[in-house]
Each structure stands twice: as structure tokens, then as C-alpha cells.
Motif scaffolding. Sequence first.
Motif, PDB file in Angstrom:
ATOM      1  N   LYS A   1       0.832  -1.200   0.000  1.00 18.86           N
ATOM      2  CA  LYS A   1       0.000   0.000   0.000  1.00 18.86           C
ATOM      3  C   LYS A   1       0.869   1.254   0.000  1.00 18.86           C
ATOM      4  N   GLN A   2       1.907   1.280   0.822  1.00 18.54           N
ATOM      5  CA  GLN A   2       2.806   2.433   0.867  1.00 18.54           C
ATOM      6  C   GLN A   2       3.536   2.615  -0.465  1.00 18.54           C
ATOM      7  N   ASN A   3       3.906   1.496  -1.118  1.00 16.22           N
ATOM      8  CA  ASN A   3       4.568   1.589  -2.417  1.00 16.22           C
ATOM      9  C   ASN A   3       3.637   2.184  -3.470  1.00 16.22           C
ATOM     10  N   LYS A   4       2.374   1.763  -3.471  1.00 16.94           N
ATOM     11  CA  LYS A   4       1.402   2.304  -4.426  1.00 16.94           C
ATOM     12  C   LYS A   4       1.151   3.783  -4.165  1.00 16.94           C
ATOM     13  N   ILE A   5       1.035   4.151  -2.900  1.00 19.50           N
ATOM     14  CA  ILE A   5       0.822   5.560  -2.556  1.00 19.50           C
ATOM     15  C   ILE A   5       2.018   6.390  -3.015  1.00 19.50           C
ATOM     16  N   ALA A   6       3.237   5.906  -2.779  1.00 18.19           N
ATOM     17  CA  ALA A   6       4.432   6.638  -3.184  1.00 18.19           C
ATOM     18  C   ALA A   6       4.521   6.765  -4.702  1.00 18.19           C
ATOM     19  N   GLU A   7       4.069   5.765  -5.414  1.00 18.66           N
ATOM     20  CA  GLU A   7       4.157   5.773  -6.872  1.00 18.66           C
ATOM     21  C   GLU A   7       3.145   6.715  -7.520  1.00 18.66           C
ATOM     22  N   PHE A   8       1.940   6.815  -6.957  1.00 24.22           N
ATOM     23  CA  PHE A   8       0.861   7.537  -7.619  1.00 24.22           C
ATOM     24  C   PHE A   8       0.473   8.857  -6.954  1.00 24.22           C
TER      25      PHE A   8
END
Length: 89
Positions: free
Chosen positions: A8-15
Motif C-alpha cells: 500500500k505504501q509503495n502504491k501511494i508513493a508511486e501515484f
Amino acid sequence: MSITQEEKQNKIAEFRTSDADCGSSEVQIALLTHRINTLTDHLKQNKKDHSSRRGLLAMVSRRRSLLDYLKKTNYETYLSMLERLSIRK
């Protein structure tokens, strides 16, 4: 079947659109797409899991609403999201 905190943190950081962003339309669409893809794989193996199928349809509907909003407000970002998430083929 659910998304882990790290994913979830990776997706938030990416988008995300800014450093403090964690709930913009882009982030919500990305998280929903990840959950939809995971649930789709689950339903391919478990064809009789109708309660999860109902949840999947609700998530797809929510994502569709967010995509429609993004299309109205920022069309370039909408096209970018479709391409980055490979929603349309």
C-alpha cells in the motif's frame, strides 16, 4: 488476499501527486486496481466464492466512478492512469 501495508505504501508513493498526498483520486484508483487484480486471481481459482465476487463488483463500480470523475476534471491524468495501470487493453 488483502493488500499488505508495504504494498500500500509503495502504491501511494508511486501515484501520489504531492508529498502529503495519500487520498487523491489517482492513489485511490491505484489501490482499488491492485485489490481488483488480486481478487480476480482469487476468483479464477475459487469459482463458487460469490460473496467475494459481489465485493469485486462493488470495487469495480467504485473505481469506475473515480475514473469518471478524473476524466471530467483532468483528462490528461485520466489517460495517464489508464496507461500506467493497463486498465484498457
